[in-house]
Design an enzyme around this catalytic site. Sequence first.
Site, PDB file in Angstrom:
ATOM      1  CD  GLN B 182      13.941   0.331   2.326  1.00 58.38           C
ATOM      2  OE1 GLN B 182      14.490   1.275   2.290  1.00 58.38           O
ATOM      3  NE2 GLN B 182      12.653   0.027   2.683  1.00 58.38           N
ATOM      4  CB  SER B 202      10.012   0.117  -4.527  1.00 57.86           C
ATOM      5  OG  SER B 202       9.134   1.192  -4.141  1.00 57.86           O
ATOM      6  CB  CYS B 328       4.058  -3.773   6.263  1.00 54.78           C
ATOM      7  SG  CYS B 328       4.472  -3.210   4.661  1.00 54.78           S
TER       8      CYS B 328
END
Lengths: 128, 404, 363
Positions: B182, B202, B328
């Site tokens: 993030q 990511s 999630c």
Amino acid sequence: MAYSQKVIDHYENPRNVGSLDPKEENVGTGLVGAPACGDVMKLQIKVNDKGVIEDAKFKTFGCGSAIASSSLVTEWIKGKTLEEAGAIKNTEIAQHLSLPPVKIHCSMLAEDAIRAAIRDYKEKNRAG
Amino acid sequence: MVTRPIYLDYQSTTPCDPRVLEAMLPYFTIDFGNPHSRSHFYGWQAEEAVEQARAQVARILNADPKEVIFTSGATESNNLAIKGVAHFYKAHKDHIITCMTEHKCVLDSCRHLEQGGFKVTYLPVRPNGLIDLNKLREAITERTGLVSIMAVNNEIGIIQPLEEIGKICREKGVFFHTDAAQAVGKIPIDVEAMNIDLLSLSSHKIYGPKGVGALYVRRKPRVRLTALINGGGQERGMRSGTLSTPLCVGLGKACEIAGEEMLSEYKRLTALRNRFYSTLQAELEEIYLNGDLEKRIPGNLNISFSHVEGEGLIMGIKEIAVSSGSACTSASLEPSYVLRALGVEEEMAHTSLRIGFGRFTTEEDVDTAAQKIIKEVKRLREMSPLWEMARQGIDLKSIEWAEH
Amino acid sequence: MVYLDYNASVPLRPCAKEAMMAAFAYEGNASSPHKVGRKLRAMIDGARKNMLGRLGAKRIIFTSGGTEANALVLSNFGDRPVLVSTIEHDSVLKGAVAPTYVPVKEDGRLDLEVLEKALLSFDKPGLLSLMLVNNETGVIQPLQEATFLAHAKGWKVHTDASQALGRIPLSFEDLGVDMMTLSAHKCGGPVGVGALVLKEDLHLQPLIRGGGQEYGMRSGTLSTPLVLGFEAAVSEALQEETHASKRLREFQQKIEAALPQAIIYGKGAPRVSHVICLGMPGIPADLQLMSFDLKGVAISAGAACSSGKMKDSHVLEAMGVSPQDSRCAIRLSMGWKTTENDVIAFIQAWKEICEKQSLKEAS
């Protein structure tokens, strides 16, 4: 999650939102659930001298299914006797609203709310 | 009329930037070679593209390209960093320090190691979401092999003091891993200045394609790890498997764009966020920000709208895509463990929304979203028994709730 | 350029490209990644269902590729006996903890008698991992027989079928194995995605932990374009298998007939139609590769993962080929885009290289 059309309708146009004066003799109040669990329902009934529910109001803190369940039962119990209203099962609510398994607890809470309101009314009026 | 939905969930995922897509597509079709084929043109060309992407990733971290390993995503990177270091050094180091507000894949990897005999310290956080550096210092023992603290939290957007953590770890001779999924592209990251030994990132959180990520692994002093995936020995033996050239190219391009636009985006998003938050504050009472406002990435807000249940609110603002808690776990009915770790009470955690702003968010978007949220919060409060009771001066804590 | 290295990477099939582009268009939707997220997940589930139907299976876990799928299987048998053939891919050989090796016979097929004895030598059951088609020689392994033997002793069986998909008829159900690895880019799908097909009652401990995706056996956000491209490629590869094999078999026979001096490895065994492992006596492979490259023909020596290192092929060694001969072997592999002209170009190049080098040797 996909909500059923009926849940959406009750959520967007909830029936009988509001409060009755809990101090009145002919009003029964049920407050069920817990803020820490993410849903609280307040259901109030006004009962006439024939033992028929002539008005019902609710307020709910919770998800769309919880709001819809409580809105639905206020519609259902109006005009019913205490006995008839007390016989409403959570499965009927869940089925009517097509609640998914993870939301079944909302219908159980609504059933609890009806019973709690009836109990409160009966306790108030036991002496009379 | 169909109104365009407003996407305000940039911590969950980001759309792939058209520039990224454009860069990667040729590698699916024209230049389809296996970058590990050393005997012909197709392989060389693919290898060159992968190496350029590796350099682009390295640049945004101030790392050497040789220190960047491509993986299938941040989840794999985190698993590899934590389990890989733990297993490699387990003869002498069997203690890991992490934090209670980490991403689920970090916590799960740690729990798995505990079952295998490792000891794990889960550091608490202060009410603003930041760890206590003294507690970190105290927790480090001679058996500690790794400290894993995320750079930016996915739910509340707070930025941990990376430089200070890195300094402590270096002093004590402990490896420092950070999950920066993030953080990369949003705040400056410098693995040298911050003494970071391992870093996960990511692609789909920074407008790149899904299915790819990277792990930075320091070479000096050298960090070694036991591979999770063995085989051809690609990626310095730390991660076998044929690399996907187009995905690597996409990640590289995403890093390049994020690096170039970081400063201007930081300013733009800070302005948008402040505009949004002050509008809400002006119109709504009893709303609370979870996590520090200052030490926070500009693209995140996590707000409790007291006496309005989060899931119910999300249903009411269906034109706006936000999330309650981490994506999630948002399918479960449990309130966020991150908010609970901050000391946010469960009843308040249930009223929280995560609102994320990003590259394609406009001023019009935030204005429309703010108005919709204000309207819906007011409507639901009118419907909320808790709001009514609080208005009447009833202390909600004095009531004996039937917990079910 | 004549591309004859399909076992390293197969060019993306147009159907796979189309499926991926549709998904990428979704993924880049800036206004609604949420709705898109649901749609993307639904697309993955649709692809999952289609693939299961085509493969005759009940459960499939998507991974980042064949190597990860193999690692996932092997990591679950760390504390139990593991039998692998000596010709497995490195991802199996190196993914297994202290495996016991089962040799192959000279023709490149697993020695079933040795397997039977090996199964008897353990007091508890474990895992047998045997590839269906060898990537270097194209030799088809006696998997059904091996599975029968292993299951009789209560063992689980895993097969890496990456090189078999679209090359021979493939049904998970008919094979009878417990787990099967697939790789998208080996059948014309995109690089970066693969799968583990497994029986429904098997639960594996995840290698990658986190959000609990893929039945709790593999966490992480999947790339929908890749999964869709994978599914499209698998569907087409399976549908066209009979036709494609027939076409490539003719090419294979043509090459082998045209090059009588070449040593064809695995010739005595059942082989797939698209691979030829062939030796040019006395001419080292690296020299051949360079010459082929100059003539515009892309081939490789052995597996791509280790081809950069030019080490001896463990597969040929396992077949009893001498190191001298093994170093002179190259691999040609064909696929959906290969034409007769490619084949002719290869034959021509091979002959020229062979002649030129032989002359040099002689002078």
